[in-house]
Scaffold this motif. Structure first.
Motif, PDB file in Angstrom:
ATOM      1  N   LEU A  40       1.413  -0.036 -25.919  1.00 34.77           N
ATOM      2  CA  LEU A  40       1.264   1.040 -27.156  1.00 34.77           C
ATOM      3  C   LEU A  40      -0.385   1.082 -27.048  1.00 34.77           C
ATOM      4  O   LEU A  40      -0.952   0.323 -26.724  1.00 34.77           O
ATOM      5  N   THR A  41      -0.735   2.228 -27.669  1.00 33.64           N
ATOM      6  CA  THR A  41      -2.097   2.338 -27.789  1.00 33.64           C
ATOM      7  C   THR A  41      -2.852   1.437 -28.714  1.00 33.64           C
ATOM      8  O   THR A  41      -3.995   1.297 -28.646  1.00 33.64           O
ATOM      9  N   HIS A  42      -1.909   1.157 -29.721  1.00 32.04           N
ATOM     10  CA  HIS A  42      -2.209  -0.133 -30.495  1.00 32.04           C
ATOM     11  C   HIS A  42      -1.237  -1.217 -30.378  1.00 32.04           C
ATOM     12  O   HIS A  42      -0.480  -1.226 -31.054  1.00 32.04           O
ATOM     13  N   PRO A  43      -1.710  -2.101 -29.412  1.00 33.69           N
ATOM     14  CA  PRO A  43      -0.698  -3.097 -29.159  1.00 33.69           C
ATOM     15  C   PRO A  43      -0.401  -3.716 -30.526  1.00 33.69           C
ATOM     16  O   PRO A  43      -1.180  -4.235 -31.321  1.00 33.69           O
ATOM     17  N   ILE A  44       1.083  -4.413 -30.579  1.00 26.63           N
ATOM     18  CA  ILE A  44       1.481  -5.056 -31.681  1.00 26.63           C
ATOM     19  C   ILE A  44       1.706  -6.670 -31.408  1.00 26.63           C
ATOM     20  O   ILE A  44       1.724  -7.160 -32.615  1.00 26.63           O
ATOM     21  N   ASN A  45       1.255  -7.058 -30.512  1.00 24.86           N
ATOM     22  CA  ASN A  45       0.892  -8.606 -30.444  1.00 24.86           C
ATOM     23  C   ASN A  45       2.004  -9.337 -30.714  1.00 24.86           C
ATOM     24  O   ASN A  45       1.789 -10.215 -31.809  1.00 24.86           O
ATOM     25  N   THR A  46       3.164  -9.308 -30.611  1.00 23.67           N
ATOM     26  CA  THR A  46       4.218 -10.175 -30.871  1.00 23.67           C
ATOM     27  C   THR A  46       5.207 -10.324 -29.922  1.00 23.67           C
ATOM     28  O   THR A  46       5.591  -9.260 -29.203  1.00 23.67           O
ATOM     29  N   PHE A  47       5.899 -11.627 -29.907  1.00 21.27           N
ATOM     30  CA  PHE A  47       7.160 -11.658 -29.201  1.00 21.27           C
ATOM     31  C   PHE A  47       8.573 -11.639 -29.953  1.00 21.27           C
ATOM     32  O   PHE A  47       9.599 -12.108 -29.438  1.00 21.27           O
ATOM     33  N   GLU A  48       8.317 -11.600 -31.377  1.00 18.89           N
ATOM     34  CA  GLU A  48       9.221 -11.618 -32.375  1.00 18.89           C
ATOM     35  C   GLU A  48      10.292 -10.325 -32.212  1.00 18.89           C
ATOM     36  O   GLU A  48       9.802  -9.298 -32.146  1.00 18.89           O
ATOM     37  N   PRO A  49      11.485 -10.594 -31.658  1.00 21.84           N
ATOM     38  CA  PRO A  49      12.379  -9.422 -31.268  1.00 21.84           C
ATOM     39  C   PRO A  49      12.551  -8.383 -32.444  1.00 21.84           C
ATOM     40  O   PRO A  49      12.722  -7.163 -32.138  1.00 21.84           O
ATOM     41  N   LEU A  50      12.774  -8.802 -33.626  1.00 23.34           N
ATOM     42  CA  LEU A  50      12.912  -7.981 -34.655  1.00 23.34           C
ATOM     43  C   LEU A  50      11.524  -7.205 -35.093  1.00 23.34           C
ATOM     44  O   LEU A  50      11.795  -5.825 -35.480  1.00 23.34           O
ATOM     45  N   LYS A  51      10.703  -7.634 -34.922  1.00 16.41           N
ATOM     46  CA  LYS A  51       9.381  -6.728 -35.141  1.00 16.41           C
ATOM     47  C   LYS A  51       9.240  -6.059 -34.012  1.00 16.41           C
ATOM     48  O   LYS A  51       8.706  -4.851 -34.172  1.00 16.41           O
ATOM     49  N   VAL A  52       9.478  -6.150 -32.897  1.00 11.69           N
ATOM     50  CA  VAL A  52       9.182  -5.253 -31.665  1.00 11.69           C
ATOM     51  C   VAL A  52      10.224  -4.206 -32.047  1.00 11.69           C
ATOM     52  O   VAL A  52       9.995  -2.942 -31.632  1.00 11.69           O
ATOM     53  N   GLN A  53      11.472  -4.191 -32.465  1.00 12.48           N
ATOM     54  CA  GLN A  53      12.472  -3.249 -32.819  1.00 12.48           C
ATOM     55  C   GLN A  53      11.741  -2.356 -34.069  1.00 12.48           C
ATOM     56  O   GLN A  53      11.960  -1.021 -33.852  1.00 12.48           O
ATOM     57  N   PHE A  54      11.570  -3.046 -35.039  1.00 13.93           N
ATOM     58  CA  PHE A  54      11.168  -2.244 -36.240  1.00 13.93           C
ATOM     59  C   PHE A  54       9.918  -2.045 -36.920  1.00 13.93           C
ATOM     60  O   PHE A  54       9.882  -1.763 -37.937  1.00 13.93           O
ATOM     61  N   HIS A  55       8.910  -2.505 -36.273  1.00 12.41           N
ATOM     62  CA  HIS A  55       7.421  -2.577 -36.836  1.00 12.41           C
ATOM     63  C   HIS A  55       7.030  -0.993 -37.387  1.00 12.41           C
ATOM     64  O   HIS A  55       6.424  -0.840 -38.131  1.00 12.41           O
ATOM     65  N   HIS A  56       7.488  -0.198 -36.256  1.00 13.16           N
ATOM     66  CA  HIS A  56       7.021   1.180 -36.381  1.00 13.16           C
ATOM     67  C   HIS A  56       7.822   1.853 -37.785  1.00 13.16           C
ATOM     68  O   HIS A  56       7.183   2.903 -38.544  1.00 13.16           O
ATOM     69  N   MET A  57       8.799   1.396 -37.883  1.00  7.60           N
ATOM     70  CA  MET A  57       9.849   2.147 -38.964  1.00  7.60           C
ATOM     71  C   MET A  57       9.210   1.547 -40.186  1.00  7.60           C
ATOM     72  O   MET A  57       9.049   2.278 -41.202  1.00  7.60           O
ATOM     73  N   HIS A  58       8.835   0.318 -40.382  1.00  7.17           N
ATOM     74  CA  HIS A  58       8.002  -0.082 -41.509  1.00  7.17           C
ATOM     75  C   HIS A  58       6.586   0.694 -41.776  1.00  7.17           C
ATOM     76  O   HIS A  58       6.272   0.888 -42.911  1.00  7.17           O
ATOM     77  N   TYR A  59       5.711   0.896 -40.595  1.00  4.49           N
ATOM     78  CA  TYR A  59       4.763   1.490 -40.674  1.00  4.49           C
ATOM     79  C   TYR A  59       5.080   3.058 -41.257  1.00  4.49           C
ATOM     80  O   TYR A  59       4.460   3.557 -42.137  1.00  4.49           O
ATOM     81  N   ILE A  60       6.127   3.737 -41.026  1.00 11.38           N
ATOM     82  CA  ILE A  60       6.334   5.151 -41.366  1.00 11.38           C
ATOM     83  C   ILE A  60       6.843   4.889 -42.990  1.00 11.38           C
ATOM     84  O   ILE A  60       6.344   5.668 -43.801  1.00 11.38           O
ATOM     85  N   TRP A  61       7.359   3.636 -43.354  1.00  8.35           N
ATOM     86  CA  TRP A  61       7.689   3.702 -44.631  1.00  8.35           C
ATOM     87  C   TRP A  61       6.676   3.674 -45.659  1.00  8.35           C
ATOM     88  O   TRP A  61       6.563   4.311 -46.644  1.00  8.35           O
ATOM     89  N   THR A  62       5.879   2.815 -45.188  1.00  7.02           N
ATOM     90  CA  THR A  62       4.315   2.710 -45.973  1.00  7.02           C
ATOM     91  C   THR A  62       3.731   3.747 -46.270  1.00  7.02           C
ATOM     92  O   THR A  62       3.162   4.186 -47.121  1.00  7.02           O
TER      93      THR A  62
END
Length: 425
Positions: free
Chosen positions: A261-283
């Motif tokens: 990603l252009t802005h790496p998320i730096n995580t190996f947590e599977p749920l964060k990998v799946q849903f972090h951008h959904m949280h970003y859209i929400w906020t």
């Protein structure tokens, strides 16, 4: 589709050819949907074999392993999470397709005609191109698809890094085919289109000469996975690169590609990998003023903000310097080995659950799914050396023993059953 015990199981030769979309119409045409083999499920040994081959060739050609344990486990974990909903719901892709076919079809092309087979090949591939392109250009769709792009590595395990949400929008782009194409023909090509895209996720294969003009190749797909500015929103093809050439989204590989990603998320947590951008859209939705702007947050590009073009500004994407260091774990070899063993045991439960899902109760399926998610999360915490990792892993092991005692789980290795039984009250 047919079960793995079906007489329609693929032969070894067919298994190799299906990975490269080299099957023939007369061996992959079926009158009924329930006769179509589950080609993706039967591809598992070929996935593993090709990944092992990539490891060997990578070591021979480049003197290093093509795969890191932390990244590979995260990718495979994403693939597992993407399939868990299938334990409870029928695939929305097939359900909606069948509904349109039964209610609105214009005419019925013959299921056993080679012309129907080849037309479906083109139709599914074109549908995939437009779905894939929109998954990059519509923020709410990107929230699902970004999972696949989150790896900073590029190898065959990356192909398995799939989204749990993506299927809920991809079906839209295939529905027009249901006006004329029988569901069994569609089901065959939807699987082959997916399987073809596995082998192109590699750095081992460099250039395929004239085939680069027609087919989607590892070189073309490396560009698609790049975060270099010249790579952004390019090469959306599934099987045929001609769609990108026709619609102006083609870009050849030139400078070295930096993945992720252009802005790496730096995580190996599977749920964060799946849903972090959904949280970003929400906020972002709630802090953005104006109804039109709020809707634009959802339906315009991931790089959009008020005052910018629909897809954002290319110059705002961070430049690649070539000195980027992928996010990686620094855990000991023994801890990585422990994580691999626990992951392998979990895979046994996962495969067993899918094999017996029709015979298992909803409660058992729910508990097994929860245990699988807990295991993947705990392994992610271990890889990141999170302070809570030891507590979560202890809890996970306690849950395993409890579920086994209640007969909701059984060990992956059958001979372990007597060992556990000897220590259970």
């Amino acid at each position: 589709m047919a079960t793995s015990e079906s007489p329609k199981d693929v032969s070894f030769s067919q298994g190799i050819r299906m990975m490269f979309y080299a099957m023939k119409p007369n061996e992959t045409s079926f009158p009924n949907l329930d006769e179509v083999p589950d080609y993706v499920k039967q591809a598992t040994p070929f996935f593993i074999s090709l990944m092992l081959l990539e490891l060997v060739l990578g070591w021979i050609l480049k003197g290093k392993l093509a795969v890191r344990v932390d990244d590979a486990l995260t990718s495979i974990s994403a693939g597992i999470l993407s399939r868990l909903p299938m334990l409870f719901f029928r695939s929305i892709e097939f359900s909606t397709y069948i509904y349109v076919w039964e209610k609105y079809r214009l005419f019925n092309l013959p299921w056993d005609s080679p012309w129907t087979w080849h037309l479906t090949f083109l139709g599914v591939d074109l549908g995939y191109y437009w779905f894939h392109r929109m998954a990059h250009e519509v923020n709410i769709m990107w929230a699902a698809h970004q999972t696949h792009h989150s790896s900073e590595a590029y190898n065959l395990s990356t192909a398995l890094r799939q989204s749990a949400l993506q299927v809920y929008t991809s079906w839209i782009f295939y529905c027009p085919l249901a006006l004329i194409i029988p569901p069994p023909v569609y089901a065959v090509h939807l699987q082959f289109n997916l399987l073809y895209q596995f082998w192109i996720h590699t750095e081992v294969i460099e250039n395929l000469g004239p085939l680069e003009l027609i087919l989607n190749t590892p070189s073309h797909h490396r560009v698609h996975h790049g975060r270099n500015r010249y790579c952004i929103d390019k090469n959306f093809a599934g099987t045929l690169i001609i769609w990108d050439r026709i619609f102006g989204t083609f870009e050849a590989e030139n400078e070295k590609v930096s993945y992720g990603l252009t802005h790496p998320i730096n995580t190996f947590e599977p749920l964060k990998v799946q849903f972090h951008h959904m949280h970003y859209i929400w906020t972002t939705f709630w802090i953005t003023p104006g109804l039109w702007n709020k809707l634009s947050v959802i339906f315009k590009g991931p790089g959009w903000s008020p005052g910018k073009p629909r897809l954002g500004l290319l110059e705002e994407i961070p430049e690649v310097t070539g000195k980027e260091v992928p996010y990686a774990t620094h855990v000991s070899g023994s801890l990585q080995l422990y994580a691999l063993v626990q992951f392998a045991l979990m895979l046994g439960f996962y495969e067993d659950t899918f094999a017996d899902k029709d015979a298992l109760s909803q409660a058992t399926l729910l508990l097994r799914s929860g245990y699988i998610i807990l295991t993947l999360t705990s392994i992610g915490f271990l890889m990141e050396q999170r302070p809570q990792a030891a507590i979560l892993e202890t809890f996970r092991c306690s849950v395993f023993l409890m579920l086994y005692w209640l007969n909701y789980l059984k060990p992956f290795i059958p001979s372990w059953t007597h060992t556990f039984e000897g220590h259970m009250p």
